[in-house]
Design a protein around this motif. Sequence first.
Motif, PDB file in Angstrom:
ATOM      1  N   ASN A 167       0.822  -1.213   0.000  1.00 47.04           N
ATOM      2  CA  ASN A 167       0.000   0.000   0.000  1.00 47.04           C
ATOM      3  C   ASN A 167       0.852   1.256   0.000  1.00 47.04           C
ATOM      4  OD1 ASN A 167      -2.406  -1.401  -0.005  1.00 47.04           O
ATOM      5  ND2 ASN A 167      -2.535  -1.497   2.231  1.00 47.04           N
ATOM      6  N   THR A 168       1.976   1.215   0.716  1.00 52.60           N
ATOM      7  CA  THR A 168       2.866   2.382   0.740  1.00 52.60           C
ATOM      8  C   THR A 168       3.436   2.655  -0.638  1.00 52.60           C
ATOM      9  OG1 THR A 168       3.460   1.909   3.032  1.00 52.60           O
ATOM     10  CG2 THR A 168       4.911   3.374   1.806  1.00 52.60           C
ATOM     11  N   VAL A 169       3.832   1.600  -1.340  1.00 51.55           N
ATOM     12  CA  VAL A 169       4.358   1.767  -2.700  1.00 51.55           C
ATOM     13  C   VAL A 169       3.289   2.331  -3.634  1.00 51.55           C
ATOM     14  CG1 VAL A 169       5.244   0.532  -4.715  1.00 51.55           C
ATOM     15  CG2 VAL A 169       6.096  -0.027  -2.441  1.00 51.55           C
ATOM     16  N   LYS A 170       2.037   1.853  -3.511  1.00 47.25           N
ATOM     17  CA  LYS A 170       0.950   2.359  -4.360  1.00 47.25           C
ATOM     18  C   LYS A 170       0.678   3.824  -4.083  1.00 47.25           C
ATOM     19  CE  LYS A 170      -1.464  -2.057  -4.848  1.00 47.25           C
ATOM     20  NZ  LYS A 170      -2.706  -2.814  -4.517  1.00 47.25           N
ATOM     21  N   TRP A 171       0.634   4.219  -2.811  1.00 42.45           N
ATOM     22  CA  TRP A 171       0.373   5.629  -2.457  1.00 42.45           C
ATOM     23  C   TRP A 171       1.476   6.537  -2.969  1.00 42.45           C
ATOM     24  CZ3 TRP A 171      -0.950   4.041   3.203  1.00 42.45           C
ATOM     25  CH2 TRP A 171      -2.286   3.626   3.257  1.00 42.45           C
ATOM     26  N   THR A 172       2.722   6.066  -2.846  1.00 39.87           N
ATOM     27  CA  THR A 172       3.854   6.895  -3.260  1.00 39.87           C
ATOM     28  C   THR A 172       3.923   7.019  -4.775  1.00 39.87           C
ATOM     29  OG1 THR A 172       5.055   6.127  -1.309  1.00 39.87           O
ATOM     30  CG2 THR A 172       6.337   7.209  -3.017  1.00 39.87           C
ATOM     31  N   ALA A 173       3.581   5.947  -5.476  1.00 42.48           N
ATOM     32  CA  ALA A 173       3.690   5.954  -6.933  1.00 42.48           C
ATOM     33  C   ALA A 173       2.504   6.620  -7.612  1.00 42.48           C
ATOM     34  CB  ALA A 173       3.821   4.521  -7.454  1.00 42.48           C
ATOM     35  N   SER A 174       1.406   6.821  -6.901  1.00 36.74           N
ATOM     36  CA  SER A 174       0.226   7.423  -7.521  1.00 36.74           C
ATOM     37  C   SER A 174       0.437   8.910  -7.755  1.00 36.74           C
ATOM     38  CB  SER A 174      -1.009   7.201  -6.636  1.00 36.74           C
ATOM     39  OG  SER A 174      -0.830   7.817  -5.387  1.00 36.74           O
ATOM     40  N   SER A 175      -0.384   9.458  -8.664  1.00 37.66           N
ATOM     41  CA  SER A 175      -0.279  10.873  -9.009  1.00 37.66           C
ATOM     42  C   SER A 175      -0.615  11.749  -7.807  1.00 37.66           C
ATOM     43  CB  SER A 175      -1.247  11.203 -10.159  1.00 37.66           C
ATOM     44  OG  SER A 175      -1.327  12.584 -10.362  1.00 37.66           O
ATOM     45  N   PRO A 176       0.085  12.907  -7.648  1.00 37.01           N
ATOM     46  CA  PRO A 176      -0.223  13.797  -6.525  1.00 37.01           C
ATOM     47  C   PRO A 176      -1.568  14.498  -6.675  1.00 37.01           C
ATOM     48  CG  PRO A 176       1.430  14.781  -7.948  1.00 37.01           C
ATOM     49  CD  PRO A 176       1.228  13.368  -8.420  1.00 37.01           C
ATOM     50  N   ASP A 177      -2.192  14.376  -7.843  1.00 34.23           N
ATOM     51  CA  ASP A 177      -3.502  14.961  -8.063  1.00 34.23           C
ATOM     52  C   ASP A 177      -4.542  14.134  -7.319  1.00 34.23           C
ATOM     53  OD1 ASP A 177      -5.786  16.143  -8.949  1.00 34.23           O
ATOM     54  OD2 ASP A 177      -5.269  16.087 -11.072  1.00 34.23           O
ATOM     55  N   ASP A 178      -5.273  14.763  -6.390  1.00 33.74           N
ATOM     56  CA  ASP A 178      -6.233  14.041  -5.563  1.00 33.74           C
ATOM     57  C   ASP A 178      -7.559  13.786  -6.263  1.00 33.74           C
ATOM     58  OD1 ASP A 178      -4.530  13.842  -3.394  1.00 33.74           O
ATOM     59  OD2 ASP A 178      -5.100  15.807  -2.622  1.00 33.74           O
ATOM     60  N   ARG A 179      -7.729  14.278  -7.485  1.00 37.38           N
ATOM     61  CA  ARG A 179      -8.992  14.073  -8.174  1.00 37.38           C
ATOM     62  C   ARG A 179      -9.176  12.605  -8.551  1.00 37.38           C
ATOM     63  NH1 ARG A 179      -8.737  18.072 -13.080  1.00 37.38           N
ATOM     64  NH2 ARG A 179      -6.695  17.074 -13.167  1.00 37.38           N
ATOM     65  N   GLN A 180     -10.396  12.132  -8.389  1.00 35.02           N
ATOM     66  CA  GLN A 180     -10.725  10.767  -8.764  1.00 35.02           C
ATOM     67  C   GLN A 180     -11.384  10.700 -10.139  1.00 35.02           C
ATOM     68  OE1 GLN A 180     -12.337   9.910  -4.366  1.00 35.02           O
ATOM     69  NE2 GLN A 180     -12.315   8.084  -5.610  1.00 35.02           N
ATOM     70  N   LEU A 181     -11.863  11.842 -10.640  1.00 33.22           N
ATOM     71  CA  LEU A 181     -12.555  11.861 -11.927  1.00 33.22           C
ATOM     72  C   LEU A 181     -11.867  12.817 -12.881  1.00 33.22           C
ATOM     73  CD1 LEU A 181     -14.971  11.159 -13.774  1.00 33.22           C
ATOM     74  CD2 LEU A 181     -16.207  13.069 -12.703  1.00 33.22           C
ATOM     75  N   HIS A 184       4.154  11.753  -0.099  1.00 31.38           N
ATOM     76  CA  HIS A 184       5.467  12.378  -0.178  1.00 31.38           C
ATOM     77  C   HIS A 184       6.540  11.289  -0.216  1.00 31.38           C
ATOM     78  CE1 HIS A 184       8.909  14.877   0.893  1.00 31.38           C
ATOM     79  NE2 HIS A 184       8.172  15.899   0.503  1.00 31.38           N
ATOM     80  N   PRO A 185       7.553  11.414  -1.093  1.00 30.44           N
ATOM     81  CA  PRO A 185       8.600  10.385  -1.184  1.00 30.44           C
ATOM     82  C   PRO A 185       9.317  10.147   0.141  1.00 30.44           C
ATOM     83  CG  PRO A 185       8.729  11.907  -3.037  1.00 30.44           C
ATOM     84  CD  PRO A 185       7.713  12.477  -2.093  1.00 30.44           C
ATOM     85  N   GLY A 186       9.451  11.187   0.979  1.00 32.59           N
ATOM     86  CA  GLY A 186      10.121  11.013   2.256  1.00 32.59           C
ATOM     87  C   GLY A 186       9.433  10.001   3.140  1.00 32.59           C
ATOM     88  N   TRP A 187       8.092   9.954   3.083  1.00 29.84           N
ATOM     89  CA  TRP A 187       7.335   8.990   3.876  1.00 29.84           C
ATOM     90  C   TRP A 187       7.671   7.564   3.461  1.00 29.84           C
ATOM     91  CZ3 TRP A 187       4.911   8.134   8.140  1.00 29.84           C
ATOM     92  CH2 TRP A 187       3.993   7.094   8.244  1.00 29.84           C
ATOM     93  N   PHE A 188       7.829   7.351   2.170  1.00 28.13           N
ATOM     94  CA  PHE A 188       8.187   6.027   1.669  1.00 28.13           C
ATOM     95  C   PHE A 188       9.564   5.613   2.182  1.00 28.13           C
ATOM     96  CE2 PHE A 188      10.042   3.454  -1.874  1.00 28.13           C
ATOM     97  CZ  PHE A 188       9.288   2.306  -1.651  1.00 28.13           C
ATOM     98  N   ILE A 189      10.513   6.551   2.204  1.00 26.35           N
ATOM     99  CA  ILE A 189      11.858   6.268   2.693  1.00 26.35           C
ATOM    100  C   ILE A 189      11.825   5.937   4.191  1.00 26.35           C
ATOM    101  CG2 ILE A 189      14.149   7.260   3.056  1.00 26.35           C
ATOM    102  CD1 ILE A 189      13.724   8.908   0.524  1.00 26.35           C
ATOM    103  N   VAL A 190      11.019   6.706   4.961  1.00 25.06           N
ATOM    104  CA  VAL A 190      10.898   6.438   6.400  1.00 25.06           C
ATOM    105  C   VAL A 190      10.362   5.034   6.649  1.00 25.06           C
ATOM    106  CG1 VAL A 190       9.664   7.094   8.489  1.00 25.06           C
ATOM    107  CG2 VAL A 190      10.684   8.854   7.038  1.00 25.06           C
ATOM    108  N   VAL A 191       9.344   4.635   5.879  1.00 18.56           N
ATOM    109  CA  VAL A 191       8.771   3.293   6.049  1.00 18.56           C
ATOM    110  C   VAL A 191       9.819   2.225   5.746  1.00 18.56           C
ATOM    111  CG1 VAL A 191       7.066   1.677   5.161  1.00 18.56           C
ATOM    112  CG2 VAL A 191       6.412   4.034   5.622  1.00 18.56           C
ATOM    113  N   LEU A 192      10.593   2.424   4.678  1.00 18.87           N
ATOM    114  CA  LEU A 192      11.646   1.461   4.346  1.00 18.87           C
ATOM    115  C   LEU A 192      12.685   1.368   5.461  1.00 18.87           C
ATOM    116  CD1 LEU A 192      12.293   2.072   0.530  1.00 18.87           C
ATOM    117  CD2 LEU A 192      11.073   0.194   1.612  1.00 18.87           C
TER     118      LEU A 192
END
Length: 206
Positions: free
Chosen positions: A13-27, A182-190
Amino acid sequence: PDAARFWEHLLNNTVKWTASSPDDRQLDLAPVETIFDPTDPVVFTAFLRTPSGEPKETGTIELSLTDTSGEQRTYLFRNEQDGQYRLELDPLPEGSYEYTGTARRGEREIEQASGSFSVGGINLEFINTRRNDALMEEMARVTGGHYVPHEEAHTLPDLLEEQIGFEQTDNFHTTTLALYRHPGWFIVVLLLLTLEWILRKYKNLS
């Protein structure tokens, strides 16, 4: 086993959140052109995604179309799978149109997207691109405005100050940053996962 599956799901899930677009729009919804020929069909495309960025295939998208006379019509997009939707309308009369697309899942509204487009009525502007000073002066006179030619553009600030005055205004722009994107969050999790693995190995060795 439960703990192992938990860490596996957390990492995925962390990888999916980090790799997804920063645009929060769903449509994402828009016509394929901003200006259509009167003889061509009017085509819309849309893409619907989940909050994690994955295609959402179980939703429905409805389009509300309003012409210059205020007449409103409603259409339903065709689901083409993998989160992609398409709507093709018969050629429309010339004019300007506004649209609002609404994505739903069951009775719950997910998101809306709106905009405008035109059908025909632009060929004359393409043929004659010269500025019509007389027409612009007449439009200014009828609407209670002022026509300022290019060579007198330097007088525009004084004219505006004379007509409406200037007032100080404060504009605030708020930006929301989702930490999980944010990429930093992914690094912290790793780093935390690595530390947990090292501690586990150390305890087993001791």
